[in-house]
Write a protein that holds these residues in place. Structure first.
Motif, mmCIF file in Angstrom:
data_model
loop_
_atom_site.group_PDB
_atom_site.id
_atom_site.type_symbol
_atom_site.label_atom_id
_atom_site.label_comp_id
_atom_site.label_asym_id
_atom_site.label_seq_id
_atom_site.Cartn_x
_atom_site.Cartn_y
_atom_site.Cartn_z
ATOM 1 N N ASP A 103 0.823 -1.207 0.000
ATOM 2 C CA ASP A 103 0.000 0.000 0.000
ATOM 3 C C ASP A 103 0.857 1.256 0.000
ATOM 4 O OD1 ASP A 103 -2.224 -1.562 -0.028
ATOM 5 O OD2 ASP A 103 -2.597 -1.442 2.144
ATOM 6 N N ASP A 104 1.956 1.238 0.777
ATOM 7 C CA ASP A 104 2.817 2.425 0.810
ATOM 8 C C ASP A 104 3.474 2.674 -0.543
ATOM 9 O OD1 ASP A 104 2.147 2.716 3.449
ATOM 10 O OD2 ASP A 104 3.929 1.623 4.195
ATOM 11 N N ALA A 105 3.956 1.573 -1.147
ATOM 12 C CA ALA A 105 4.590 1.734 -2.457
ATOM 13 C C ALA A 105 3.574 2.189 -3.497
ATOM 14 C CB ALA A 105 5.244 0.421 -2.890
ATOM 15 N N LEU A 106 2.353 1.649 -3.407
ATOM 16 C CA LEU A 106 1.315 2.041 -4.345
ATOM 17 C C LEU A 106 0.943 3.498 -4.157
ATOM 18 C CD1 LEU A 106 -0.621 1.152 -6.586
ATOM 19 C CD2 LEU A 106 -2.232 0.426 -4.810
ATOM 20 N N ASP A 107 0.847 3.942 -2.879
ATOM 21 C CA ASP A 107 0.520 5.347 -2.632
ATOM 22 C C ASP A 107 1.600 6.266 -3.194
ATOM 23 O OD1 ASP A 107 -1.696 4.416 -1.396
ATOM 24 O OD2 ASP A 107 -0.951 4.707 0.657
ATOM 25 N N ALA A 108 2.856 5.902 -2.966
ATOM 26 C CA ALA A 108 3.948 6.743 -3.459
ATOM 27 C C ALA A 108 3.959 6.802 -4.981
ATOM 28 C CB ALA A 108 5.284 6.210 -2.932
ATOM 29 N N LEU A 109 3.693 5.672 -5.623
ATOM 30 C CA LEU A 109 3.704 5.630 -7.089
ATOM 31 C C LEU A 109 2.551 6.438 -7.671
ATOM 32 C CD1 LEU A 109 5.174 4.466 -9.516
ATOM 33 C CD2 LEU A 109 3.745 2.422 -9.346
ATOM 34 N N VAL A 110 1.365 6.318 -7.049
ATOM 35 C CA VAL A 110 0.205 7.080 -7.528
ATOM 36 C C VAL A 110 0.443 8.568 -7.358
ATOM 37 C CG1 VAL A 110 -2.226 7.573 -7.063
ATOM 38 C CG2 VAL A 110 -1.450 5.210 -7.223
ATOM 39 N N ASP A 111 1.006 8.952 -6.203
ATOM 40 C CA ASP A 111 1.259 10.371 -5.963
ATOM 41 C C ASP A 111 2.302 10.915 -6.940
ATOM 42 O OD1 ASP A 111 0.865 12.748 -4.147
ATOM 43 O OD2 ASP A 111 3.039 12.455 -3.962
ATOM 44 N N SER A 132 3.164 14.400 -11.772
ATOM 45 C CA SER A 132 4.208 14.464 -12.805
ATOM 46 C C SER A 132 4.006 15.638 -13.744
ATOM 47 C CB SER A 132 4.221 13.161 -13.615
ATOM 48 O OG SER A 132 2.962 12.973 -14.265
ATOM 49 N N GLU A 133 2.824 16.228 -13.761
ATOM 50 C CA GLU A 133 2.547 17.388 -14.604
ATOM 51 C C GLU A 133 1.811 18.423 -13.778
ATOM 52 O OE1 GLU A 133 0.498 16.475 -18.161
ATOM 53 O OE2 GLU A 133 2.059 15.124 -18.954
ATOM 54 N N THR A 134 1.830 19.642 -14.254
ATOM 55 C CA THR A 134 1.119 20.747 -13.605
ATOM 56 C C THR A 134 0.106 21.310 -14.591
ATOM 57 O OG1 THR A 134 3.080 21.279 -12.294
ATOM 58 C CG2 THR A 134 1.356 22.969 -12.443
ATOM 59 N N PRO A 135 -1.173 21.365 -14.219
ATOM 60 C CA PRO A 135 -1.777 20.935 -12.952
ATOM 61 C C PRO A 135 -1.778 19.420 -12.801
ATOM 62 C CG PRO A 135 -3.472 21.536 -14.513
ATOM 63 C CD PRO A 135 -2.175 21.877 -15.169
ATOM 64 N N ALA A 136 -2.147 18.956 -11.598
ATOM 65 C CA ALA A 136 -2.116 17.524 -11.304
ATOM 66 C C ALA A 136 -3.084 16.779 -12.212
ATOM 67 C CB ALA A 136 -2.475 17.289 -9.834
ATOM 68 N N LEU A 137 -2.725 15.528 -12.499
ATOM 69 C CA LEU A 137 -3.532 14.711 -13.401
ATOM 70 C C LEU A 137 -4.805 14.251 -12.719
ATOM 71 C CD1 LEU A 137 -0.722 12.463 -14.939
ATOM 72 C CD2 LEU A 137 -1.726 14.535 -15.916
ATOM 73 N N SER A 138 -5.805 13.961 -13.539
ATOM 74 C CA SER A 138 -7.038 13.386 -13.012
ATOM 75 C C SER A 138 -6.831 11.902 -12.749
ATOM 76 C CB SER A 138 -8.172 13.601 -14.011
ATOM 77 O OG SER A 138 -7.896 12.904 -15.222
ATOM 78 N N TYR A 139 -7.831 11.298 -12.096
ATOM 79 C CA TYR A 139 -7.696 9.875 -11.777
ATOM 80 C C TYR A 139 -7.600 9.034 -13.049
ATOM 81 C CZ TYR A 139 -8.938 5.144 -10.433
ATOM 82 O OH TYR A 139 -8.931 3.784 -10.293
ATOM 83 N N ARG A 140 -8.413 9.358 -14.057
ATOM 84 C CA ARG A 140 -8.411 8.560 -15.290
ATOM 85 C C ARG A 140 -7.055 8.652 -15.985
ATOM 86 N NH1 ARG A 140 -12.361 6.383 -18.146
ATOM 87 N NH2 ARG A 140 -13.926 7.415 -16.864
ATOM 88 N N GLU A 141 -6.506 9.853 -16.100
ATOM 89 C CA GLU A 141 -5.203 10.009 -16.745
ATOM 90 C C GLU A 141 -4.108 9.311 -15.948
ATOM 91 O OE1 GLU A 141 -4.811 14.173 -17.003
ATOM 92 O OE2 GLU A 141 -6.069 14.393 -18.806
ATOM 93 N N MET A 142 -4.209 9.412 -14.603
ATOM 94 C CA MET A 142 -3.214 8.740 -13.764
ATOM 95 C C MET A 142 -3.283 7.234 -13.945
ATOM 96 S SD MET A 142 -2.726 6.839 -10.801
ATOM 97 C CE MET A 142 -4.365 6.982 -10.102
ATOM 98 N N ALA A 143 -4.513 6.679 -13.998
ATOM 99 C CA ALA A 143 -4.663 5.228 -14.147
ATOM 100 C C ALA A 143 -4.104 4.754 -15.487
ATOM 101 C CB ALA A 143 -6.135 4.850 -14.007
#
Length: 286
Positions: free
Chosen positions: A239-247, A252-263
């Motif tokens: 869970d910690d590694a997953l949280d760090a990777l998702v964050d 990675s871009e400004t503004p922050a990505l949406s959930y769909r783009e992140m997925a």
């Protein structure tokens, strides 16, 4: 060259003029003084000649006048009409006079033909050039025909040779296949025979006691064992590694990505996680 067309026209014109004058004098001489009849005949011939001369002048200039042509044909038809009328009223030799009544019209037609010839006449130099071009075209056509025939004959010979070679190869293959089939049949018959086991026992030693050696048919062609591939499952992310990777992907871009783009980027990078865990990690870092 123009003499071939102009001389007949000149001769026909002279004959028709003399004939017209003679007929007018003979026909009208009984009804009026002969000098008056001569004047009438010369008037018809003179009008005919005048219009003809003017037509020839226009033709030499490359011009044409329908009025002059019409007047010329009118005088020609008048002369013809006089000859026809005289022939029909003559007491003797009516057929002979009627037979020559067409001469004025024939003379006019010959002048028309001569004019058409002049419009299409070419100089000897032009005629020689045309003959040279035609001869060159005929030569090229003959050479092309010969080349095509030669190529066709060569292709026919090549195809015949290829066909014969293919037929020989097919016959050899068929003969070889028949020979191999016969050999295979012989081997199969020997393998299935009752005395095969005893024969093999007499010439070979038993590997396993109590088992009769068996003669297996040969296998043609190389063989290699095929090994299966085992897929190793990648270790699941904590869970910690997953949280760090998702964050990390989210910011990675400004503004922050949406959930769909992140997925989409998460899975494109080769990571794997269930949709439930991925959305839970998103909520924790959002």
């Amino acid at each position: 060259m123009s003499a071939k067309t102009v001389l007949p026209a000149v001769a026909m014109t002279a004959v028709s003029m003399v004939l017209t004058l003679a007929v007018v004098v003979m026909w009208l001489g009984t009804a009026m003084p002969w000098p008056v009849a001569v004047v009438v005949g010369l008037g018809i011939d003179g009008g005919w000649l005048a219009t003809l001369a003017y037509e020839r002048r226009l033709a030499a200039q490359g011009d044409h006048n329908r009025v002059v042509t019409g007047v010329g044909w009118f005088f020609g038809l008048v002369a013809t009409g006089v000859l026809v009328a005289h022939a029909l009223t003559a007491e003797h030799s009516a057929g002979a006079w009627l037979a020559v009544a067409w001469l004025p019209v024939a003379a006019k037609a010959l002048w028309l033909v001569h004019g058409l010839w002049e419009q299409t006449a070419l100089t000897p130099v032009a005629l020689d050039a045309i003959r040279g071009i035609q001869q060159e075209a005929r030569d090229e056509a003959a050479v092309a025909r010969a080349r095509l025939r030669s190529e066709a004959a060569t292709e026919e010979t090549r195809l015949a040779a290829v066909t014969a070679a293919g037929a020989r190869v097919a016959r050899v293959q068929a003969k070889t296949a028949a020979t191999l089939a016969g050999a295979w049949s012989t081997l199969e018959t020997a393998r299935q025979g009752e005395d095969t086991g005893r024969a093999l026992t007499s010439v070979t030693s038993r590997v396993t006691p109590g088992v009769t050696p068996r003669w297996e048919l040969p296998v043609w062609g190389p063989t290699a064992p095929v090994t299966g591939f085992s897929l190793e499952s990648a270790p699941a992310l904590t869970d910690d590694a997953l949280d760090a990777l998702v964050d990390e992907i989210r910011h990675s871009e400004t503004p922050a990505l949406s959930y769909r783009e992140m997925a989409i980027r998460f899975r494109a990078a080769g990571h794997s996680a269930s949709e439930v865990r991925l959305r839970a990690a998103w909520k924790r870092v959002a």
